[in-house]
Design an enzyme around this catalytic site. Structure first.
Site, PDB file in Angstrom:
ATOM      1  N   CYS A 200       0.821  -1.227   0.000  1.00  0.00           N
ATOM      2  CA  CYS A 200       0.000   0.000   0.000  1.00  0.00           C
ATOM      3  C   CYS A 200       0.851   1.270   0.000  1.00  0.00           C
ATOM      4  CB  CYS A 200      -0.932  -0.007   1.195  1.00  0.00           C
ATOM      5  SG  CYS A 200      -2.010  -1.444   1.200  1.00  0.00           S
TER       6      CYS A 200
ATOM      7  N   HIS B 289      -3.848   6.865   2.523  1.00  0.00           N
ATOM      8  CA  HIS B 289      -4.156   5.561   1.916  1.00  0.00           C
ATOM      9  C   HIS B 289      -5.567   5.139   2.368  1.00  0.00           C
ATOM     10  CE1 HIS B 289      -4.075   1.451   0.809  1.00  0.00           C
ATOM     11  NE2 HIS B 289      -3.893   0.997   2.025  1.00  0.00           N
TER      12      HIS B 289
ATOM     13  N   ASN C   5     -10.108  -0.741  -0.841  1.00  0.00           N
ATOM     14  CA  ASN C   5      -8.651  -0.586  -0.755  1.00  0.00           C
ATOM     15  C   ASN C   5      -8.030  -1.185  -2.026  1.00  0.00           C
ATOM     16  OD1 ASN C   5      -5.930  -0.762  -0.202  1.00  0.00           O
ATOM     17  ND2 ASN C   5      -6.184  -1.588   1.863  1.00  0.00           N
TER      18      ASN C   5
HETATM   19  N1  COA Z   1     -18.637  -9.569   8.166  1.00  0.00           N
HETATM   20  C1  COA Z   1     -19.120  -9.831   9.381  1.00  0.00           C
HETATM   21  N2  COA Z   1     -18.357 -10.110  10.445  1.00  0.00           N
HETATM   22  C2  COA Z   1     -17.033 -10.117  10.263  1.00  0.00           C
HETATM   23  C3  COA Z   1     -16.444  -9.859   9.015  1.00  0.00           C
HETATM   24  C4  COA Z   1     -17.310  -9.579   7.941  1.00  0.00           C
HETATM   25  N3  COA Z   1     -16.854  -9.305   6.710  1.00  0.00           N
HETATM   26  N4  COA Z   1     -15.109  -9.937   9.129  1.00  0.00           N
HETATM   27  C5  COA Z   1     -14.842 -10.239  10.418  1.00  0.00           C
HETATM   28  N5  COA Z   1     -16.014 -10.369  11.094  1.00  0.00           N
HETATM   29  C6  COA Z   1     -16.189 -10.688  12.504  1.00  0.00           C
HETATM   30  C7  COA Z   1     -15.008 -11.408  13.091  1.00  0.00           C
HETATM   31  O1  COA Z   1     -15.093 -12.796  12.829  1.00  0.00           O
HETATM   32  C8  COA Z   1     -15.164 -11.104  14.574  1.00  0.00           C
HETATM   33  O2  COA Z   1     -16.128 -11.941  15.115  1.00  0.00           O
HETATM   34  P1  COA Z   1     -15.947 -12.533  16.603  1.00  0.00           P
HETATM   35  O3  COA Z   1     -15.908 -11.312  17.497  1.00  0.00           O
HETATM   36  O4  COA Z   1     -17.142 -13.386  16.769  1.00  0.00           O
HETATM   37  O5  COA Z   1     -14.638 -13.263  16.568  1.00  0.00           O
HETATM   38  C9  COA Z   1     -15.732  -9.680  14.554  1.00  0.00           C
HETATM   39  O6  COA Z   1     -16.297  -9.485  13.247  1.00  0.00           O
HETATM   40  C10 COA Z   1     -14.711  -8.608  14.833  1.00  0.00           C
HETATM   41  O7  COA Z   1     -13.552  -8.909  14.055  1.00  0.00           O
HETATM   42  P2  COA Z   1     -12.294  -7.968  14.045  1.00  0.00           P
HETATM   43  O8  COA Z   1     -11.243  -8.567  13.167  1.00  0.00           O
HETATM   44  O9  COA Z   1     -11.922  -7.593  15.435  1.00  0.00           O
HETATM   45  O10 COA Z   1     -12.934  -6.689  13.339  1.00  0.00           O
HETATM   46  P3  COA Z   1     -12.285  -5.275  13.139  1.00  0.00           P
HETATM   47  O11 COA Z   1     -13.152  -4.256  13.718  1.00  0.00           O
HETATM   48  O12 COA Z   1     -10.831  -5.257  13.488  1.00  0.00           O
HETATM   49  O13 COA Z   1     -12.390  -5.122  11.561  1.00  0.00           O
HETATM   50  C11 COA Z   1     -10.936  -5.217   9.635  1.00  0.00           C
HETATM   51  C12 COA Z   1     -11.709  -6.007  10.709  1.00  0.00           C
HETATM   52  C13 COA Z   1     -10.163  -6.196   8.790  1.00  0.00           C
HETATM   53  C14 COA Z   1     -11.962  -4.465   8.793  1.00  0.00           C
HETATM   54  C15 COA Z   1      -9.997  -4.206  10.342  1.00  0.00           C
HETATM   55  O14 COA Z   1      -9.231  -4.874  11.316  1.00  0.00           O
HETATM   56  C16 COA Z   1      -9.089  -3.509   9.385  1.00  0.00           C
HETATM   57  O15 COA Z   1      -9.510  -2.725   8.568  1.00  0.00           O
HETATM   58  N6  COA Z   1      -7.766  -3.716   9.516  1.00  0.00           N
HETATM   59  C17 COA Z   1      -6.799  -3.087   8.666  1.00  0.00           C
HETATM   60  C18 COA Z   1      -6.854  -3.783   7.354  1.00  0.00           C
HETATM   61  C19 COA Z   1      -6.171  -3.058   6.248  1.00  0.00           C
HETATM   62  O16 COA Z   1      -6.435  -1.941   5.990  1.00  0.00           O
HETATM   63  N7  COA Z   1      -5.261  -3.762   5.561  1.00  0.00           N
HETATM   64  C20 COA Z   1      -4.679  -3.314   4.363  1.00  0.00           C
HETATM   65  C21 COA Z   1      -3.290  -2.844   4.493  1.00  0.00           C
HETATM   66  S1  COA Z   1      -3.198  -1.260   5.143  1.00  0.00           S
END
Ligand code: COA
Length: 333
Positions: A116, A256, A286
């Site tokens: 990224c 980003h 993204n």
């Molecule tokens: N739909 C519904 N539920 C989902 C889901 C989806 N698409 N993806 C994950 N969940 C669930 C998980 O299983 C978890 O359930 P649980 O509590 O029963 O275990 C719950 O939602 C919370 O998951 P978590 O991973 O803590 O969510 P989050 O708030 O951290 O959001 C991302 C997940 C991936 C959106 C977030 O962590 C993120 O954006 N991270 C950075 C990613 C990124 O930008 N990467 C690119 C490089 S910069």
């Protein structure tokens, strides 16, 4: 010492026509529109579809549009860098494929793999070739074909990413516009949190790696989230401090587009009102190396000559950084 700087003199984005909405994803994995929008800010993303199409085909569209817009003949281009993690092949590089397909015969170039942050790394590299007087026309591309490396049964990753990107032309200017400064960082120990497990020399492709879904994006979302906020905010503040800039001096913060909550947290830590923050994640998701040039393309009509921009990114590697630049032109309405 010359005061020649590398100025962006044109920008051209490209996104494929096909739209994948949150509603579409509801039919593919256990998720819902409300969860995706509230956790990421994404409503839809673009997907490149079509037999035989690859990253270079998006790059060619960007480059052709950019050449037309900037009134440049293909043979005038001297260097082309392509930031991507989804090149057409592991080798050769996609930059040269793009040159070939766009009729650019007098340039050399290569790909930059910094996930990224790739556009920041490539823009900095290209700017140095302009500042030193080596070249006068350099194209910098940031693009990714993320749908080619996503597991559409994994709800934690497939909802985030999309396809697309953009290209900018860099030319020398002596009017104070252009790339002013940058802080670029990397920490390879972050590789365990965001990577593709197989396909490289560490784990060459086998029937087993394919069966284990190891050719897709692997990510520990929460860890990446925390590092992204901290790292982007710290380099934004470092660049501002060493250039004696206050928040009032900055016209646009261009982050980003990883997650709207990451963007809002960075803005809040750095004390920028959201009115000054460029956001288009709702439309494209993204696009990895593509988000920053796509932001510039979307915002181009609003940017004025002399506007001060901070471009910041964080991604796999880990890689991150911030570039301070002064915009070079007004877009005719
Ligand atoms: N739909 C519904 N539920 C989902 C889901 C989806 N698409 N993806 C994950 N969940 C669930 C998980 O299983 C978890 O359930 P649980 O509590 O029963 O275990 C719950 O939602 C919370 O998951 P978590 O991973 O803590 O969510 P989050 O708030 O951290 O959001 C991302 C997940 C991936 C959106 C977030 O962590 C993120 O954006 N991270 C950075 C990613 C990124 O930008 N990467 C690119 C490089 S910069």
């Amino acid at each position: 010492m010359s005061n020649k700087l590398a100025t962006i003199t044109g920008v051209q984005g490209y996104v494929p026509e096909d739209i994948l909405t949150n509603k579409d994803l509801e039919k593919m994995v256990d998720t819902n529109d409300e969860w995706i929008q509230s956790r990421t800010g994404i409503k839809e993303r673009r997907i490149l579809k079509g037999e035989g199409l690859a990253a270079s085909d998006m790059g060619v569209e960007m480059v052709k549009g950019l050449l037309e817009k900037t009134n440049t003949k293909p043979e005038e281009v001297e260097m082309l860098l392509c930031a991507t993690i989804t090149g057409d092949m592991i080798f050769p590089d996609t930059a040269n494929t793009i040159c070939d397909k766009a009729g650019i015969k007098n340039a050399f170039g290569y790909d930059i793999n910094a996930a990224c942050s790739g556009f920041l790394y490539a823009l900095t590299t290209g700017a140095k070739f302009i500042e030193t007087g080596t070249y006068k026309k350099v194209i910098i591309i940031g693009l990714d074909f993320m749908s080619s490396i996503l597991d559409y049964t994994d709800r934690t990753t497939c909802i985030i990413f999309g396809d697309g990107g953009g290209a900018v032309m860099l030319e020398p200017r002596e009017d104070g516009t252009g790339v002013q400064d940058q802080v670029l960082k990397a920490d390879g120990s972050g590789r365990e949190f965001l990577h593709m497990k197989a396909g490289g020399s560490l784990r060459p492709p086998t029937a087993e790696t394919v069966a284990n879904n190891e050719h897709y994006v692997y990510q520990e979302g929460r860890t990446v989230f925390k590092h992204a906020v901290k790292s982007m905010a710290s380099t934004v503040m470092e660049v501002m401090k060493r250039n004696n800039l206050t928040n009032d001096d900055i016209d646009w913060l261009v982050p980003h587009q990883a997650n709207i909550r990451i963007i809002k947290s960075v803005a809040s830590v750095c004390d920028f009102p959201m009115e000054k923050v460029v956001v288009n994640i709702e439309k494209y998701g993204n696009t990895t190396a593509g988000t920053l040039p796509l932001c510039l393309w979307d915002w181009e009509p609003r940017l004025k000559k002399g506007d001060k921009l901070l471009l910041t990114a964080f991604g796999g590697g880990f890689t991150w950084g911030t570039i301070y630049l002064v915009w070079g032109y007004d877009t005719p309405s």
